[in-house]
Each structure stands twice: as structure tokens, then as C-alpha cells.
Scaffold this active site. Sequence first.
Site, short mmCIF file in Angstrom:
data_model
loop_
_atom_site.label_atom_id
_atom_site.label_comp_id
_atom_site.label_asym_id
_atom_site.label_seq_id
_atom_site.Cartn_x
_atom_site.Cartn_y
_atom_site.Cartn_z
CB SER A 264 26.74 -47.69 5.56
OG SER A 264 26.72 -46.41 6.17
CG MET A 265 31.24 -47.95 1.70
SD MET A 265 32.39 -49.16 0.98
CE MET A 265 32.70 -48.46 -0.63
N GLY A 266 26.55 -46.65 0.92
CA GLY A 266 25.45 -46.41 0.01
C GLY A 266 25.39 -47.48 -1.06
N GLY A 269 27.80 -50.60 -1.15
CA GLY A 269 27.74 -51.69 -0.18
C GLY A 269 28.25 -51.27 1.18
N GLY A 294 20.53 -46.87 6.76
CA GLY A 294 21.62 -47.10 7.70
C GLY A 294 21.12 -47.58 9.05
CG ASP A 295 18.53 -45.18 11.17
OD1 ASP A 295 19.66 -44.87 11.56
OD2 ASP A 295 17.67 -44.34 10.81
#
Length: 363
Positions: A264-266, A269, A294-295
Site C-alpha cells: 500500500s502506497m497511500g 495507490g 490499510g486494514d
Amino acid sequence: MLAVCLNPALDVTYEIDALRRGTTHRVRRVHARAGGKGVNVARVLARLGVPVVVAGFAGGATGRLIETSLSEAGFDTRWVWVDGETRRCLAVVEQGGTEAAAAGGIATEFNEPGPEISPASWRRFTSWFEEWMRREGFAAVVLSGSLPPGLPPDAYARLIALARAAGVPAVLDTSGEALRRGIAAAPHIVKPNLRELGDLPGAGAWDDGVAADQAPGHGPDPWPVDADVAGDAGSVDEPPPLAWQVARAAEALRAAGPETVVVSMGAGGLVAATAGGTWWARAPVLRGNPVGAGDALVAALVHGGLRGWAWPDRLAHAAAVAAAAVASPVAGDFVADVYARLRDRVHVQALSSASPGGWCPSR
């Protein structure tokens, strides 16, 4: 589904305009409820229609509060009760200012360590876990969050091995040494964020021309953390430049054991390296509370796997659910109307030769 939350928490969220050290702040809104990463994953899975059992350690009055809260929400919970007090975690979410607007909201988290877990309590949990894996027919198990004090750094690796022996797919979302050990145990899916990926020893060696002693997170020019990507996120239809480097790192990480690596890259994307190829996916950036996004991503990845969707569809679904989670004031939830509005606006692009397919549990 089994969601393992070894270090649950009472999550308290403060919404403010901007965080300034050494001053008094007026809190716009306060939210408090049972949380921890595994609990957040379980809540989102339940919203998606997946029956979930939550298991872990709990202690004291806070542990009883969490047990009651989750039971009232309809969850089957299985706790090993320990001495000490289940932790409380505070998230301060800034909604004002230029930087917060660009990132879709900035969250500062204060996470207590949790109660000390004795060797006897850990043995009891692993014994129960092995029995659950062999006898209860779980379609998958999610192992998510930090390890409480007292547990060995290979705790998740041991649980992954027990799940693999029973033929149950394991999904891992943690950090640090627990992540490194867990990767070596070959989970079905591992989901680090940029910071966690950069903290893995040797991560920088996966990028051509970067020496191992300049690995991300260790050299003078570390990879950005998730929120830092906002200024270089590109458009919804075009991967940010960092995505290609992350893709190479994720593909190399797959060689260490996991079947699939999702980073995950905030605002940038997500990148997924799978047996069928590597993809980048991104939903429009929303302003809100990024804690728990993220969860939500993990929950949606699992949900798509249970439905048997091909990876491009699963990633589009996961990106939209994670974005819709930012619109929720609390972690462990997402706004269904926002998801419906964003789902068809998620862009998925192959970063390598790819074909449909991926994990679809047979159980």
C-alpha cells in the site's frame, strides 16, 4: 474466516484542525470503540458479508469492554485472558491545513504496547489455534497488527506454519522483525506499506544500482512513507514514478516465500506482485481519516479471494474499499455510498506480463 488480533486495543480518535506541539487543542469530535488491526479487518469483512471469528489476548477492564463491544456487534470472540490491561490507542486526525488537504487527512497515532504475555498464555493460544485450523474449516486466517510484549518475534511465523499444515491460506499484515520472520514462513498474502517495505533488510538492493547498505529506511535518501507520496501521486490513470521501483521490490520479495505481495502506497495507490503478474491500482484520493484504510484494504483483498475474483478485479475492489474507509470517521468501517461511487473510477494497470487468476481458497 478467522481474524487474529494478538494485541487488540480500545481505539480513541480525536478530530482536530491541526496538531501543534506545546499548545492546547480543541477536539471537534471523539470516537471510541474496540479496535486493533485484526479487529478492524474483522469489522470490514463483516460489512462485506463475511462471517468472522476474532481471537487474541485480552486483559483487565479494557479487555472486558472490548469483549462486550464485539459481542454486541455480533462477533464470535475467543480470548486467552491474561494479567494486565489491554492497551488503548489514540489517533489524532488533522482535517485542516494545506498539507492535510493534499494527503486527504493526516493522522498521528499513539499506540500503547499492550500487556505482557506469559509463555504459558502463548502456549495456550497456539494450542487452540492449531485445533481451530485442523477442525473448524476456516476459509482463511488474517494475522494482523503488532505483537504484544512477551511474544517471540517469530510468533506470526509459527501461526502461518500451523495454518499451512492445515491447508488454510494465511494473510499477514505486520511490521519489523515479525514481518521479516513471517515472510520466511510463506503466507499466501503479505501486505506491507511503504515504511514497512523500506524497513526490511536489503530492500534497497532490489532496485538496480542501489547498494544494500543504502536500503530504503536506512540510507540518507529513504523511500517516502505513505503520506509523502501525495505530492507525487500522479493522476488516477497514471502510476507515480515510485510504483515501478515498488513493483521490482515486491516481485523480489515474492521470491522469499509469499505467494502474493501487496504494497500500500497511500495516495499513490497500491502495487500487487502475484503469480499471474504485477499490477498497480489507485482510487481517487479522498479527504478524511486514513487510520484503518490499510486494514480495509486487507479485508477487501480477502473478500475478493473468497469470491474467486481475478486479481485486477480484486485490486480494484480493494482500492475502492480502502478509499471509502478514509471517508469513515473511525477505523474498521467504510462508507458504502462512497465505495459505489468510486468502484468504477479505480484504475488498474499491469506493470509486468500478467494474466488473470490468483488465490481462490478451495475450502
